[in-house]
Motif scaffolding. Structure first.
Motif, mmCIF file in Angstrom:
data_model
loop_
_atom_site.group_PDB
_atom_site.id
_atom_site.type_symbol
_atom_site.label_atom_id
_atom_site.label_comp_id
_atom_site.label_asym_id
_atom_site.label_seq_id
_atom_site.Cartn_x
_atom_site.Cartn_y
_atom_site.Cartn_z
ATOM 1 N N LYS A 6 0.159 7.269 -1.034
ATOM 2 C CA LYS A 6 -0.931 7.931 -1.758
ATOM 3 C C LYS A 6 -2.235 7.163 -1.567
ATOM 4 O O LYS A 6 -3.267 7.739 -1.277
ATOM 5 N N ASN A 7 -2.155 5.843 -1.746
ATOM 6 C CA ASN A 7 -3.345 5.020 -1.567
ATOM 7 C C ASN A 7 -3.832 5.084 -0.131
ATOM 8 O O ASN A 7 -5.029 5.135 0.130
ATOM 9 N N GLN A 8 -2.912 5.089 0.811
ATOM 10 C CA GLN A 8 -3.286 5.130 2.212
ATOM 11 C C GLN A 8 -3.950 6.461 2.545
ATOM 12 O O GLN A 8 -4.931 6.504 3.281
ATOM 13 N N VAL A 27 0.864 -1.176 0.000
ATOM 14 C CA VAL A 27 0.000 0.000 0.000
ATOM 15 C C VAL A 27 0.904 1.231 0.000
ATOM 16 O O VAL A 27 1.722 1.407 0.890
ATOM 17 N N SER A 28 0.749 2.056 -1.015
ATOM 18 C CA SER A 28 1.566 3.265 -1.077
ATOM 19 C C SER A 28 0.968 4.334 -0.182
ATOM 20 O O SER A 28 -0.197 4.268 0.204
ATOM 21 N N VAL A 45 -7.453 6.357 1.316
ATOM 22 C CA VAL A 45 -8.287 5.516 2.172
ATOM 23 C C VAL A 45 -8.698 6.282 3.425
ATOM 24 O O VAL A 45 -9.859 6.280 3.829
#
Length: 128
Positions: free
Chosen positions: A89-91, A86-87, A94
């Protein structure tokens, strides 16, 4: 009943890279070969050089026999987790999505606080 294989990341596997604690990754499987280092025909240095990365190519290039492949299975402790990490950015996306969900879910609390404040303010000003 089949048992589920434990998943390890490459980072976890690479941290086991000493003579006293040695793991290798071959064909998506993680092997704890610590107890086999002294018995390895190519020497323990060859195995220690294979830690911290996927050693499939090195294993195949060495031309291991079928009996070596069968022996390997008793050292298998799990499988390599190939899911993408999980990058940040994705985190962040989220977390912001969860925050928006919470603000939509609990909108009544701030509205009630503002409403009560307006009523109290109105009643206070009316008494003056």
């Amino acid at each position: 009943m089949p048992t589920l294989a434990k998943l390890y990341t490459m980072l976890e596997a690479s941290q086991h890279n000493t003579e006293d604690d040695c793991w290798v990754v071959i064909d998506g499987k993680v092997y704890d070969v610590t107890s086999y280092l002294d018995d390895h025909p190519g020497g323990d240095e060859v195995v220690l050089l294979a830690t911290g990365k996927d050693a499939t190519d090195e294993f195949e290039d060495a031309g291991h026999s079928q009996s070596a492949r069968e022996l390997m299975e008793k050292f298998c402790i799990g499988e390599l987790d190939t899911s993408p990490p999980v990058s940040s950015k994705n985190q962040a996306a989220v977390y912001s999505e969860k925050f928006l969900h919470l603000t939509k879910q609990y909108w009544a609390v701030p509205v009630a606080v503002v409403g009560i404040s307006v009523v109290v303010g109105f009643l206070y000003l009316r008494k003056k």
